[in-house]
Design an enzyme around this catalytic site. Sequence first.
Site, PDB file in Angstrom:
ATOM      1  N   CYS A 159      -3.187   6.822  -1.139  1.00 48.48           N
ATOM      2  CA  CYS A 159      -4.030   6.150  -2.128  1.00 48.48           C
ATOM      3  C   CYS A 159      -3.953   6.916  -3.440  1.00 48.48           C
ATOM      4  CB  CYS A 159      -5.476   6.059  -1.670  1.00 48.48           C
ATOM      5  SG  CYS A 159      -6.496   5.294  -2.945  1.00 48.48           S
TER       6      CYS A 159
ATOM      7  N   ASP B 110       0.827  -1.209   0.000  1.00 44.94           N
ATOM      8  CA  ASP B 110       0.000   0.000   0.000  1.00 44.94           C
ATOM      9  C   ASP B 110       0.861   1.259   0.000  1.00 44.94           C
ATOM     10  OD1 ASP B 110      -2.457   1.337   0.074  1.00 44.94           O
ATOM     11  OD2 ASP B 110      -2.430   1.495   2.247  1.00 44.94           O
TER      12      ASP B 110
HETATM   13 MG    MG Z   1      -3.623   2.875   2.946  1.00 44.55          MG
END
Ligand code: MG
Length: 318
Positions: free
Chosen positions: A257, A32
């Site tokens: 993100c 991520d």
């Molecule tokens: Mg994240």
Amino acid sequence: MSVSATEVPRPVVHRRPCLPDVVRIYEVGPRDGLQAEQVIIDTATKLELVGRLEQAGLTTIELTSFVPPRWVPQLADAEELMAAHRRRPDLRYPVLVPNLKGLGRALEAGASEVAVVVSSTEAFAKANFANTVEGALASAVAVVEAATAEGLPVRGYVSMAFGDPWEGAVAPTVPATLAARLTGAGCASISLGDTIGVGTAGQVAEVVEATVAAGTGRSALALHFHDTYGQALSNVLAGLEAGVTEFDSSAGGLGGCPYARSATGNLATEDLVWLLEGLGLDTGVDLAALVATSVWMAGRLGRPPVSRVVRALAGDVR
Ligand code: MG
């Protein structure tokens, strides 16, 4: 600047009643984190990052993602990484898979644990998956069923669980229902994601209670916070007080993100460790080793580490 174990301060411990005895950190930096960085990191450097995270005491490390390389070029080397990485049998290495094709690639690469993602909102489902909420859920459920049939534990991420940049507020029943459906499909754990970091402490308690009431076990819940508005640690504390025992974070606060406006980095693992240790919760993490890792990684990325604890412990890192 180098950081040695002897010179790194530690938080003074003040225990609080009614918190879980054992808390797990789920490290998302290599997946991520790196997927949201501008710089594409080579496989050898990723392997060194993972090795250093292992050395620092992280026990669950999300390694990579089997999304199509054109979606996330930062993780296009998933197969090479998996083939070259020597997995320690005592640690867990989940990988993200977006669909059945990704699951096939992950299984071929020898993955022993996978994660799927769904969206709480139509806008994010469209932006992130080119799908509807129901369509993305159906795709995820197909992966969950196929992976569990292979004996793999599956984690279900529920993104935008606390708010959405396009749609605004998200009712707690929305992620709660998605979590229940993923749990019903066979997910072993559910991570509720505050993808854009807008959640607040009282909301965390509401979302957790709604999710438990809808049928996901409290012990199966994890929380994934972003520090966009500086609320990540207070949200972790609210999660602890609600009995949640697993928290996602990324070393040095890597990434955010790439598909969500206003999304800044993940909660930094060092910041999470400082909070947990101050509460007397043993993380097993060697903070000095982790800080040194994040300083090194920031150098590879060509920018300062965003973690407040890294900055406090490592000095003026550039
Ligand atoms: Mg994240």
